[in-house]
Scaffold this active site. Structure first.
Site, PDB file in Angstrom:
ATOM      1  N   LYS A   1     -20.870 -27.176  31.812  1.00  0.00           N
ATOM      2  CA  LYS A   1     -19.695 -27.212  32.694  1.00  0.00           C
ATOM      3  C   LYS A   1     -19.748 -28.420  33.616  1.00  0.00           C
ATOM      4  O   LYS A   1     -18.763 -29.147  33.789  1.00  0.00           O
ATOM      5  CB  LYS A   1     -19.620 -25.917  33.497  1.00  0.00           C
ATOM      6  CG  LYS A   1     -18.357 -25.766  34.324  1.00  0.00           C
ATOM      7  CD  LYS A   1     -18.352 -24.437  35.073  1.00  0.00           C
ATOM      8  CE  LYS A   1     -18.378 -23.264  34.119  1.00  0.00           C
ATOM      9  NZ  LYS A   1     -18.398 -21.966  34.815  1.00  0.00           N
TER      10      LYS A   1
ATOM     11  N   ARG B   1     -20.358 -21.645  40.790  1.00  0.00           N
ATOM     12  CA  ARG B   1     -20.143 -21.200  39.405  1.00  0.00           C
ATOM     13  C   ARG B   1     -21.294 -21.610  38.504  1.00  0.00           C
ATOM     14  O   ARG B   1     -21.998 -22.595  38.762  1.00  0.00           O
ATOM     15  CB  ARG B   1     -18.828 -21.782  38.860  1.00  0.00           C
ATOM     16  CG  ARG B   1     -17.605 -21.305  39.635  1.00  0.00           C
ATOM     17  CD  ARG B   1     -16.337 -21.798  38.996  1.00  0.00           C
ATOM     18  NE  ARG B   1     -16.253 -23.242  39.032  1.00  0.00           N
ATOM     19  CZ  ARG B   1     -15.515 -23.962  38.168  1.00  0.00           C
ATOM     20  NH1 ARG B   1     -14.862 -23.370  37.206  1.00  0.00           N
ATOM     21  NH2 ARG B   1     -15.468 -25.267  38.280  1.00  0.00           N
TER      22      ARG B   1
ATOM     23  N   GLY C   1     -16.701 -16.801  30.919  1.00  0.00           N
ATOM     24  CA  GLY C   1     -16.716 -15.566  31.676  1.00  0.00           C
ATOM     25  C   GLY C   1     -17.971 -14.723  31.561  1.00  0.00           C
ATOM     26  O   GLY C   1     -18.005 -13.602  32.076  1.00  0.00           O
TER      27      GLY C   1
ATOM     28  N   GLN D   1     -18.591 -26.465  44.171  1.00  0.00           N
ATOM     29  CA  GLN D   1     -17.472 -27.360  44.455  1.00  0.00           C
ATOM     30  C   GLN D   1     -16.664 -26.834  45.632  1.00  0.00           C
ATOM     31  O   GLN D   1     -16.593 -25.616  45.872  1.00  0.00           O
ATOM     32  CB  GLN D   1     -16.536 -27.464  43.240  1.00  0.00           C
ATOM     33  CG  GLN D   1     -17.111 -28.201  42.055  1.00  0.00           C
ATOM     34  CD  GLN D   1     -16.118 -28.192  40.900  1.00  0.00           C
ATOM     35  OE1 GLN D   1     -16.032 -27.224  40.161  1.00  0.00           O
ATOM     36  NE2 GLN D   1     -15.358 -29.271  40.772  1.00  0.00           N
TER      37      GLN D   1
ATOM     38  N   GLU E   1      -9.045 -25.379  33.029  1.00  0.00           N
ATOM     39  CA  GLU E   1      -8.643 -24.558  34.165  1.00  0.00           C
ATOM     40  C   GLU E   1      -8.199 -25.497  35.285  1.00  0.00           C
ATOM     41  O   GLU E   1      -8.899 -26.465  35.598  1.00  0.00           O
ATOM     42  CB  GLU E   1      -9.786 -23.659  34.623  1.00  0.00           C
ATOM     43  CG  GLU E   1     -10.153 -22.602  33.583  1.00  0.00           C
ATOM     44  CD  GLU E   1     -11.310 -21.728  34.009  1.00  0.00           C
ATOM     45  OE1 GLU E   1     -11.547 -21.618  35.244  1.00  0.00           O
ATOM     46  OE2 GLU E   1     -11.986 -21.167  33.127  1.00  0.00           O
TER      47      GLU E   1
ATOM     48  N   GLN F   1     -12.278 -27.003  35.533  1.00  0.00           N
ATOM     49  CA  GLN F   1     -13.118 -26.802  34.349  1.00  0.00           C
ATOM     50  C   GLN F   1     -12.404 -27.387  33.139  1.00  0.00           C
ATOM     51  O   GLN F   1     -11.176 -27.342  33.035  1.00  0.00           O
ATOM     52  CB  GLN F   1     -13.391 -25.320  34.098  1.00  0.00           C
ATOM     53  CG  GLN F   1     -14.346 -25.067  32.935  1.00  0.00           C
ATOM     54  CD  GLN F   1     -14.978 -23.696  33.016  1.00  0.00           C
ATOM     55  OE1 GLN F   1     -15.357 -23.245  34.081  1.00  0.00           O
ATOM     56  NE2 GLN F   1     -15.104 -23.031  31.885  1.00  0.00           N
TER      57      GLN F   1
ATOM     58  N   ARG G   1     -13.377 -27.662  28.798  1.00  0.00           N
ATOM     59  CA  ARG G   1     -14.351 -27.459  27.724  1.00  0.00           C
ATOM     60  C   ARG G   1     -13.610 -27.526  26.400  1.00  0.00           C
ATOM     61  O   ARG G   1     -12.400 -27.293  26.323  1.00  0.00           O
ATOM     62  CB  ARG G   1     -15.046 -26.111  27.881  1.00  0.00           C
ATOM     63  CG  ARG G   1     -14.095 -24.935  27.893  1.00  0.00           C
ATOM     64  CD  ARG G   1     -14.795 -23.663  28.298  1.00  0.00           C
ATOM     65  NE  ARG G   1     -13.856 -22.581  28.572  1.00  0.00           N
ATOM     66  CZ  ARG G   1     -14.009 -21.671  29.522  1.00  0.00           C
ATOM     67  NH1 ARG G   1     -15.066 -21.714  30.300  1.00  0.00           N
ATOM     68  NH2 ARG G   1     -13.115 -20.722  29.704  1.00  0.00           N
TER      69      ARG G   1
ATOM     70  N   HIS H   1      -8.915 -10.875  -8.871  1.00  0.00           N
ATOM     71  CA  HIS H   1      -9.918  -9.997  -9.465  1.00  0.00           C
ATOM     72  C   HIS H   1      -9.713  -8.527  -9.130  1.00  0.00           C
ATOM     73  O   HIS H   1      -9.658  -7.671 -10.013  1.00  0.00           O
ATOM     74  CB  HIS H   1     -11.321 -10.433  -9.023  1.00  0.00           C
ATOM     75  CG  HIS H   1     -12.357  -9.418  -9.348  1.00  0.00           C
ATOM     76  ND1 HIS H   1     -12.771  -8.466  -8.434  1.00  0.00           N
ATOM     77  CD2 HIS H   1     -13.039  -9.164 -10.486  1.00  0.00           C
ATOM     78  CE1 HIS H   1     -13.658  -7.677  -9.003  1.00  0.00           C
ATOM     79  NE2 HIS H   1     -13.855  -8.096 -10.242  1.00  0.00           N
TER      80      HIS H   1
END
Length: 841
Positions: free
Chosen positions: A23, A113, A128, A179, A270, A282, A284, A799
């Site tokens: 992160k 975080r 999460g 932060q 985010e 954030q 990712r 099949h």
């Protein structure tokens, strides 16, 4: 602020993931991107709290966590590790944290975080799973939040998730990101690609008032928006006051595109808005997107899944994939460990589009629906003009009239070619083995392309469609071809299943043999199984029967088109639960009874329909045409399974040769394990054999990629924009409490569902309904006990459908997510005429 343990966020380097976690590294990289605002702050290193020589408070892996998380002794160990982490922050580092907090002012609110070293990677997000703390005020409070955040690395949910992802506890460490808290008016998420459809270029936004923690945690529902190229395509319902204006949505989309370009992949972001400015808290990679096949240009493309046509949804190993590409004459694209056919050129012409859609209408209605969805939209490929010039499709060869000499001659040609292949490969050594396989692949492709062979099985397939259509029109008969084809001669897949019943007959009279087989390990090899069986009283005959069966069919197995998947002869123990179920539940002579019963039912049905046709207008002509179609059906339908059987026989030879080379590489210390060979392509393995060297870390990286690919679900249709389409059934096709699919074998069956993902677990009780993702020939023996069949993929001529009709088994295929929507043991009703599965309890 630049110590080893506490570092300003903007100073964290791209190569410091192991120290500061995913992160933090992702956000630090955005600090220098123009137009992207990241709230200021600092990071506490994952190394903070123990010295280089100290043992970290993380327990070694000893077992897998179940769905309920970690409990008992394992849970106690994790809790102890968590308590150790709470007290594992030295005062010197706590002092650095306090200083960093106070430098911004004692009343500053902070967000604390997790930034675990396993978070926010290209394939694992860990969203999460670890604790976060918002609006933390005061230096001591921030230190305490850091400690608690670190301790969440050892929570039951985090440990269970790591294990599910194949990540060792010893590989996971916790850094912490601190932060300044943004006093958000509006917060939310932004996906720069649609996380549901996979379509790149579509931005999906969710927003909520205030801080976004409740939205991300799923505690509140946000307002949803979608944009594409600045055009808002979805917004809240009319009458609902939108939290974001169209201009703000466009600004968010542009922000997402800048971040996506900077990070080189679609992003899950985010964000929050305060005072008219968007901040990023954030970013990712989106880990659930199916990859897009590489292409030589940016032209729009549409791909069809080979996995759905071959009944093999699992990711192919690199060796298996490369060998399949050498076998098939058609160019294919690769993505997510699967193969796709580029059908763009075919869809760009009127005749080509019509031909492909017609084929899908006959064989795979869900793929047809998916194709029509993307074509009808018209934004990827334009509509084709009816006057567009195009070469006419080649004329199909006329059907072969029934001739009892054709199929034996074709099989003899296969057998002769196989024997030549054995001689070609016998005694090969080193790189010469690869040359021999390449030479033999030429012979295999020639056999598979034999025009007479294709004409034979296509004559049977066309006869089946003609009979169902014409007898339905003339007599109101539904699915008559299924009965008319029962016990058709030469069906090697049906004979494999019935042959296992003959093995059960050899075992049944000997209780000691039955008891011994019930104790055999599932991973036992063929030699150990047969030799052990011979030492049991009465076991010699059983060993002979099973050995003969494995000699004939042992090269088959689940996912058999992939050379990296185990064969029956390699793990015959996987067959034993099914074999013992046959011993227990079916009588002696069952194989002969089923063959005779099927032939009798087919003859009775033929006599019935021909007699009724005779009484119709132009009856003599209808009888003649129908009799000839029935003859084509019964003469050639069995051969339909033989070309794949012949190919898998060849693959069995290739695997034995290549594993021999792999064992030599293990003995020489080049490979750690013979199965490492499966994670190299054919040509890469050839180079390793030639040079005696393998690139460091390559096999380990390939194994990891394969495990990641296994978690992806391939779509039926994939576009160059990344959109994944699986098609669907019309609204109203099912009643309440019913699942809908494609009806492929008439009849109604009611019973307990047996949800299985592996034929090795297929010890069904008589009458249970087999529910699985897909079936290939290796599943056929399980059909003999089942009362009905439900699969997630398939078509009328795949099949499972063909074998179900042969056995008179009610079957519905193409039931979306059947293996998760139907519970194991749940009572269900399968209606193979309507194409529905009723959930009864």
């Amino acid at each position: 602020m630049g110590s080893r343990f506490v570092r300003a966020l903007a100073e964290v380097g791209e190569d410091e993931r192991a120290r500061f976690g995913g992160k933090a590294v992702q956000l630090a990289a955005l600090c220098g991107v123009e137009g992207v605002h990241v709230p200021g702050g600092f990071c506490v290193s994952a190394e903070a709290g123990w010295g280089e020589e100290e043992e970290r408070p993380v327990r070694e892996e000893e077992g897998a966590a179940g769905e309920e998380g970690v409990g008992g002794e394992e849970g106690a160990a994790e809790e102890e590790a968590g308590r150790a982490a709470l007290h594992g922050l030295p005062e010197a580092i706590a002092a650095e944290i306090r200083a960093a907090v106070l430098a911004r002012g004692p009343e500053t609110a902070w967000a604390v975080r997790s930034s675990a070293t396993t978070e926010d990677q290209a394939h694992t997000a860990f969203a999460g799973l670890h604790d976060s703390f918002l609006a933390v005020v005061g230096a001591d409070a921030v230190v305490d939040a850091v400690r608690r955040c670190r301790a969440s690395l050892h929570s039951a949910r985090a440990v269970a998730w790591r294990r599910a992802q194949g990540i060792l506890d010893t590989d996971a460490r916790m850094a912490v990101l601190v932060q300044e808290l943004v006093p958000a008016e509006v917060s939310g998420t932004l996906f720069t690609a649609d996380p549901v459809s996979g379509r790149r270029g579509t931005a999906a936004i969710e927003a909520c008032a205030g801080l976004g923690e409740a939205l991300v945690g799923g505690r509140v529902a946000g307002q949803g928006f979608a944009l594409r190229g600045g055009v808002v395509e979805r917004r809240p319902e009319p009458g609902v006051a939108a939290l974001l204006t169209d201009d703000e949505l466009r600004a968010l989309e542009a922000l997402g595109r800048r971040i996506e370009a900077a990070r080189g992949a679609p992003q899950d972001i985010e964000w929050c808005r305060a005072g008219g400015r968007f901040s990023v808290v954030q970013s990712r990679p989106i880990t659930t997107l199916f990859p897009i096949p590489p292409a030589p240009d940016d032209a729009p493309r549409i791909y069809l899944s080979v996995a759905h046509q071959q009944m093999m949804l699992d990711a192919l190993t690199p060796l298996g994939r490369s060998l399949w590409l050498k076998t098939t004459p058609r160019p294919m694209a690769e993505a997510g460990g699967r193969l796709f056919v580029d059908v763009t050129a075919m869809l760009a012409t009127g005749p080509g589009r019509a031909a492909l859609l017609h084929t899908m209408a006959q064989h795979d209605l869900l793929t047809l629906d998916a194709l029509r969805t993307v074509l009808d939209r018209g934004d990827l490929l334009p509509p084709v003009a009816s006057s567009a010039p195009a070469a006419p499709p080649p004329a199909a060869p006329p059907p072969l009239e029934a001739d009892d000499t054709v199929v034996p001659a074709l099989i003899a040609a296969w057998d002769d070619s196989l024997e030549q292949g054995r001689r070609r490969l016998q005694g090969c050594a080193g790189e010469g083995c690869f040359d021999a396989i390449d030479d033999d692949l030429v012979a295999l492709r020639e056999r598979m392309a034999d025009p007479v062979g294709r004409q034979a099985y296509m004559s049977a397939i066309d006869a089946a469609f003609w009979l169902d259509e014409q007898l339905g029109e003339w007599l109101g008969e539904a699915d008559a071809a299924a009965v008319l084809a029962r016990s058709a001669p030469g069906d090697v897949t049906a004979e494999m299943a019935l042959g296992l019943l003959d093995v059960a007959d050899a075992i049944r009279p000997h209780p000691a043999v039955v008891a011994w087989l019930g104790q055999v390990d599932a991973e036992v090899g063929q030699d150990a199984l047969l030799s052990g069986l011979r030492r049991v009283g009465g076991g010699a005959g059983a060993a002979d029967a099973l050995g003969d069966w494995l000699q004939r069919y042992g090269m088959r197995g689940v996912g058999e088109i992939d050379l990296g998947r185990p064969r029956f002869r390699e793990r015959p123990g996987r067959l034993l639960p099914l074999l013992l179920a046959h011993v227990q539940h079916l009588p002696t002579g069952e194989a002969t009874r089923r063959r005779d019963e099927g032939a009798r039912e087919a003859a009775d049905k033929a006599a019935d329909v021909l007699g009724r046709l005779q009484a119709l207008p132009q009856g003599a002509d209808k009888v003649d045409r129908t009799r000839r179609a029935i003859a084509r059906l019964r003469t050639y339908m069995g051969y339909r399974e033989y070309p794949k059987f012949g190919m898998i026989q060849r693959y069995g030879l290739y695997k034995q040769v290549l594993l021999g080379q792999a064992r030599r590489l293990v003995q020489a210390g080049v490979l750690a394990d013979e199965t490492d060979a499966f994670f190299l392509s054919f040509d890469e393995l050839r180079a390793v054999v030639r040079t005696g060297r393998v690139q460091a870390g390559l096999v380990a990286a390939r194994r990891l990629d394969h495990a990641r690919n296994e978690r992806l679900r391939p779509p039926r249709v994939l576009t160059s924009e990344g959109e994944c389409l699986d098609g669907g059934w019309p609204d109203g096709a099912a009643r309440a409490g019913e699942l809908v699919g494609l009806p492929v074998s008439l009849g109604v069956a009611e019973g307990r569902a047996r949800v299985l993902l592996d034929v090795g677990d297929a010890a069904l009780q008589p009458g249970e309904i087999l529910v699985t993702r897909f079936t290939d020939p290796s599943w056929t023996p399980a059909f003999l006990l089942a009362g009905g069949l439900v699969t997630e993929i398939g078509g009328r001529m795949t099949h499972g459908a063909v074998v179900a009709r042969e056995l008179g088994l009610p079957a519905v295929v193409g039931v979306h997510e059947a293996t998760t929507r139907i519970r194991d043991g749940q009572r269900i009703r399968v209606d193979g005429g309507r194409g529905t599965v009723a959930l009864l309890d």
